[in-house]
Write a protein that holds these residues in place. Structure first.
Motif, PDB file in Angstrom:
ATOM      1  N   ILE A 130       0.829  -1.201   0.000  1.00  0.00           N
ATOM      2  CA  ILE A 130       0.000   0.000   0.000  1.00  0.00           C
ATOM      3  C   ILE A 130       0.868   1.257   0.000  1.00  0.00           C
ATOM      4  N   LYS A 131       1.964   1.225   0.738  1.00  0.00           N
ATOM      5  CA  LYS A 131       2.859   2.376   0.731  1.00  0.00           C
ATOM      6  C   LYS A 131       3.400   2.624  -0.673  1.00  0.00           C
ATOM      7  N   GLU A 132       3.769   1.547  -1.351  1.00  0.00           N
ATOM      8  CA  GLU A 132       4.275   1.684  -2.716  1.00  0.00           C
ATOM      9  C   GLU A 132       3.203   2.246  -3.638  1.00  0.00           C
ATOM     10  N   GLN A 133       1.970   1.813  -3.460  1.00  0.00           N
ATOM     11  CA  GLN A 133       0.871   2.328  -4.280  1.00  0.00           C
ATOM     12  C   GLN A 133       0.674   3.826  -4.063  1.00  0.00           C
ATOM     13  N   LEU A 134       0.726   4.260  -2.806  1.00  0.00           N
ATOM     14  CA  LEU A 134       0.551   5.687  -2.502  1.00  0.00           C
ATOM     15  C   LEU A 134       1.691   6.525  -3.071  1.00  0.00           C
ATOM     16  N   VAL A 135       2.910   5.996  -2.990  1.00  0.00           N
ATOM     17  CA  VAL A 135       4.061   6.704  -3.571  1.00  0.00           C
ATOM     18  C   VAL A 135       3.883   6.821  -5.083  1.00  0.00           C
ATOM     19  N   ALA A 136       3.443   5.727  -5.717  1.00  0.00           N
ATOM     20  CA  ALA A 136       3.235   5.732  -7.165  1.00  0.00           C
ATOM     21  C   ALA A 136       2.172   6.749  -7.558  1.00  0.00           C
ATOM     22  N   GLN A 137       1.085   6.805  -6.788  1.00  0.00           N
ATOM     23  CA  GLN A 137       0.023   7.772  -7.077  1.00  0.00           C
ATOM     24  C   GLN A 137       0.541   9.203  -6.964  1.00  0.00           C
ATOM     25  N   LYS A 138       1.333   9.450  -5.929  1.00  0.00           N
ATOM     26  CA  LYS A 138       1.874  10.795  -5.732  1.00  0.00           C
ATOM     27  C   LYS A 138       2.851  11.152  -6.851  1.00  0.00           C
ATOM     28  N   MET A 139       3.646  10.170  -7.277  1.00  0.00           N
ATOM     29  CA  MET A 139       4.587  10.405  -8.367  1.00  0.00           C
ATOM     30  C   MET A 139       3.836  10.714  -9.659  1.00  0.00           C
ATOM     31  N   GLN A 140       2.765   9.982  -9.926  1.00  0.00           N
ATOM     32  CA  GLN A 140       1.999  10.236 -11.139  1.00  0.00           C
ATOM     33  C   GLN A 140       1.369  11.631 -11.098  1.00  0.00           C
ATOM     34  N   SER A 141       0.965  12.061  -9.910  1.00  0.00           N
ATOM     35  CA  SER A 141       0.399  13.408  -9.768  1.00  0.00           C
ATOM     36  C   SER A 141       1.435  14.475 -10.100  1.00  0.00           C
ATOM     37  N   THR A 142       2.703  14.232  -9.728  1.00  0.00           N
ATOM     38  CA  THR A 142       3.743  15.209 -10.043  1.00  0.00           C
ATOM     39  C   THR A 142       4.011  15.254 -11.544  1.00  0.00           C
ATOM     40  N   ILE A 143       3.811  14.130 -12.231  1.00  0.00           N
ATOM     41  CA  ILE A 143       4.025  14.094 -13.680  1.00  0.00           C
ATOM     42  C   ILE A 143       2.991  14.947 -14.398  1.00  0.00           C
ATOM     43  N   THR A 144       1.767  14.976 -13.840  1.00  0.00           N
ATOM     44  CA  THR A 144       0.665  15.662 -14.520  1.00  0.00           C
ATOM     45  C   THR A 144       0.261  16.984 -13.868  1.00  0.00           C
ATOM     46  N   LYS A 413      -5.669  14.732 -22.252  1.00  0.00           N
ATOM     47  CA  LYS A 413      -4.299  15.243 -22.210  1.00  0.00           C
ATOM     48  C   LYS A 413      -3.516  14.605 -21.055  1.00  0.00           C
ATOM     49  N   ILE A 414      -4.196  14.414 -19.922  1.00  0.00           N
ATOM     50  CA  ILE A 414      -3.573  13.729 -18.783  1.00  0.00           C
ATOM     51  C   ILE A 414      -3.137  12.326 -19.198  1.00  0.00           C
ATOM     52  N   ASN A 415      -4.055  11.591 -19.833  1.00  0.00           N
ATOM     53  CA  ASN A 415      -3.762  10.212 -20.238  1.00  0.00           C
ATOM     54  C   ASN A 415      -2.601  10.153 -21.222  1.00  0.00           C
ATOM     55  N   LYS A 416      -2.575  11.086 -22.152  1.00  0.00           N
ATOM     56  CA  LYS A 416      -1.485  11.111 -23.130  1.00  0.00           C
ATOM     57  C   LYS A 416      -0.149  11.456 -22.470  1.00  0.00           C
ATOM     58  N   THR A 417      -0.185  12.373 -21.517  1.00  0.00           N
ATOM     59  CA  THR A 417       1.030  12.752 -20.799  1.00  0.00           C
ATOM     60  C   THR A 417       1.606  11.564 -20.036  1.00  0.00           C
ATOM     61  N   VAL A 418       0.721  10.843 -19.349  1.00  0.00           N
ATOM     62  CA  VAL A 418       1.148   9.667 -18.583  1.00  0.00           C
ATOM     63  C   VAL A 418       1.648   8.573 -19.518  1.00  0.00           C
ATOM     64  N   ALA A 419       0.919   8.352 -20.620  1.00  0.00           N
ATOM     65  CA  ALA A 419       1.320   7.317 -21.582  1.00  0.00           C
ATOM     66  C   ALA A 419       2.692   7.618 -22.177  1.00  0.00           C
ATOM     67  N   GLN A 420       2.937   8.878 -22.504  1.00  0.00           N
ATOM     68  CA  GLN A 420       4.244   9.268 -23.058  1.00  0.00           C
ATOM     69  C   GLN A 420       5.357   9.067 -22.036  1.00  0.00           C
ATOM     70  N   TRP A 421       5.063   9.371 -20.785  1.00  0.00           N
ATOM     71  CA  TRP A 421       6.064   9.176 -19.732  1.00  0.00           C
ATOM     72  C   TRP A 421       6.424   7.705 -19.592  1.00  0.00           C
ATOM     73  N   PHE A 422       5.381   6.849 -19.580  1.00  0.00           N
ATOM     74  CA  PHE A 422       5.628   5.409 -19.456  1.00  0.00           C
ATOM     75  C   PHE A 422       6.381   4.862 -20.657  1.00  0.00           C
ATOM     76  N   GLU A 423       6.024   5.334 -21.835  1.00  0.00           N
ATOM     77  CA  GLU A 423       6.713   4.859 -23.042  1.00  0.00           C
ATOM     78  C   GLU A 423       8.199   5.188 -22.984  1.00  0.00           C
ATOM     79  N   LYS A 424       8.483   6.372 -22.536  1.00  0.00           N
ATOM     80  CA  LYS A 424       9.888   6.797 -22.428  1.00  0.00           C
ATOM     81  C   LYS A 424      10.622   5.976 -21.366  1.00  0.00           C
ATOM     82  N   ARG A 425       9.989   5.762 -20.211  1.00  0.00           N
ATOM     83  CA  ARG A 425      10.639   5.018 -19.133  1.00  0.00           C
ATOM     84  C   ARG A 425      10.797   3.538 -19.481  1.00  0.00           C
TER      85      ARG A 425
END
Length: 455
Positions: A130-144, A413-425
């Motif tokens: 759960i801690k990892e999930q919360l960190v991931a959510q917060k990280m995704q929020s910083t991306i967008t 636009k949010i979805n595309k931003t996240v998708a582009q980030w994942f593609e790059k990573r």
């Protein structure tokens, strides 16, 4: 060679982990950079999925693995960007999920039987996840966090839809309400305050707090947990409750106090920074015939002033309505399924059936007569409704539906931003997925990752 040695080290780590837990060999189902995903992690999530009442479905494991892969990429980046979550937030989320799971399983005993272990053991097991999930959510929020849409982008998004495939918008209405709940006078309240005080004295003289909470507390969310509310911050509870919870030291108990929900007393069980864990017992006062009569007189007076034009509806709601969810919005209801947009236009198929029956025969600009009702908490009161507008079914267009189209353009636009980030990573990260998951269609972009080609 370096990659191979890292992989071997990670596999050895998983073996040691499994041995320490069950002395049974676990299995690595995926490697993401320096991290691994174990079969037991997917099994654990799948168990949560089943206890929530879902039907067995092996394809769900493909979705779970995709989510874990995404989570690993996000948490790896979070380490680099120093993105962290508070331990109290993790505890609160663990407690929240356990309350939901316990409720759906039909009680703590049944949940423990299903899980094959105690609640305490299971909470320890899922805390890291759960801690990892919360960190991931917060990280995704910083991306967008800096994503915005301009009027031009909204129009371009709308223009991408062929005119014959524009979404159909159902009938929508704007509805206002003024609500008056009965209020007990001091003499009427005294009985319930004394009832709470008697329970508090029993705790002080040695009775078990948790047992009394299970037997007598009228808070359905915490009573079965012995009154335990888990960790919460200063923004979560009613202000009177927060005041006592953050004033007391660990192990101290409050006097009986009143909130909008009734009479409580609480016991602080743990403090962690700006988070407090407490348990409480709640006694809810019941309406008296006299209090209902007073409420009926009060709302009738407001209703007559509004329909006579002596008092503006929005002003009357702000001044006299007891529903805090609508009074600060001039009495206007918000679409509960689209709260982020704070739109007052609500599709009629999402309305409370009782509300729909009232407004269905009303004319725009008219008011229903005050009537007795019972809210979702079982609390009785009086209210009357105002039908501000009604929009007929139509195809989406910029003139009538700009807020909706803007929300959709922003989400796109949010979805595309996240998708582009994942593609790059993904392209920059070593990823290896076990062969049993290579048939998962949802994982094809991960399996064809250039970093795994030929491995």
């Amino acid at each position: 060679m370096k990659r191979f040695s890292v992989l071997v080290s990670l596999i050895l780590m998983s073996v040691l982990y499994s041995f320490a837990q069950n002395k049974t060999l676990d299995k690595v189902v995926a490697v993401v950079g320096d991290n691994i995903i174990l079969k037991s992690e997917i099994d654990q999530q799948y168990a949560q999925y089943l206890v929530q009442g879902n039907k067995p479905d092996e394809a769900t494991k493909c979705i779970m693995l995709q989510n874990m892969l995404s989570q690993k990429l996000l948490t790896q980046q979070a380490v680099l960007d120093s993105v962290v979550v508070e331990e109290g937030d993790v505890d609160s989320e663990v407690d929240r999920r356990m309350r939901v799971m316990t409720s759906r399983a039909g009680g703590q005993d049944k949940l423990e039987e299903f899980l094959g272990r105690s609640i305490i053991q299971y909470k320890d097991e899922i805390r890291i996840e759960i801690k990892e999930q919360l960190v991931a959510q917060k990280m995704q929020s910083t991306i967008t966090e800096k994503v915005e849409v301009t009027p031009l982008e909204v129009k371009r998004f709308y223009d991408t839809f062929p005119k014959d495939s524009l979404p159909s918008i159902n009938t929508e209405v704007e509805i206002g309400e003024i609500v008056v709940y009965p209020e007990l006078n001091k003499i009427e309240k005294e009985f319930y305050k004394d009832k709470a005080e008697a329970l508090r004295l029993r705790v002080k003289t040695g009775d078990n707090f948790a047992t009394l909470a299970r037997l007598y507390s009228q808070d359905p969310g915490s009573a079965r947990e012995g009154g335990d509310l888990g960790f919460f911050d200063r923004q979560t509870m009613a202000k009177e409750f927060t005041s006592w919870a953050f004033k007391l030291k660990q192990g101290e108990m409050s006097p009986v106090f009143e909130t909008e929900f009734g009479f409580h007393f609480l016991d602080v069980t743990e403090r962690r920074g700006e988070q407090v864990r407490a348990r409480h017992i709640l006694i809810i006062p019941e309406n008296t015939p006299a209090s209902l009569d007073r409420a009926a007189v009060e709302i009738d007076s407001t209703y007559k002033k509004v329909i006579a034009g002596k008092l503006d509806f929005n002003a009357a709601a702000s001044l006299f309505s007891d529903n805090n969810e609508t009074k600060y919005n001039g009495g206007m209801m918000l679409d509960s399924e689209n709260q982020s947009s704070r739109t007052t236009r609500i599709p009629t198929d999402r309305l409370d059936p009782k509300v729909f029956l009232i407004i269905d025969t009303m004319k725009v600009g008219s008011y229903s007569k005050p009537d007795l009702f019972t809210d979702a908490r079982g609390k009785m009161g009086y209210k009357f409704l105002y039908l501000k507008s009604k929009t007929a079914p139509h195809l989406a267009n910029l003139e009538q539906d700009l807020p909706k189209i803007k929300d959709a353009a922003y989400e796109d636009k949010i979805n595309k931003t996240v998708a582009q980030w994942f593609e790059k990573r993904r392209k920059a990260t070593y990823i290896k997925i076990d062969s049993q998951y290579t048939s998962c269609e949802i994982l094809k972009d991960w399996i064809t990752n250039p970093q795994t080609a030929g491995k």
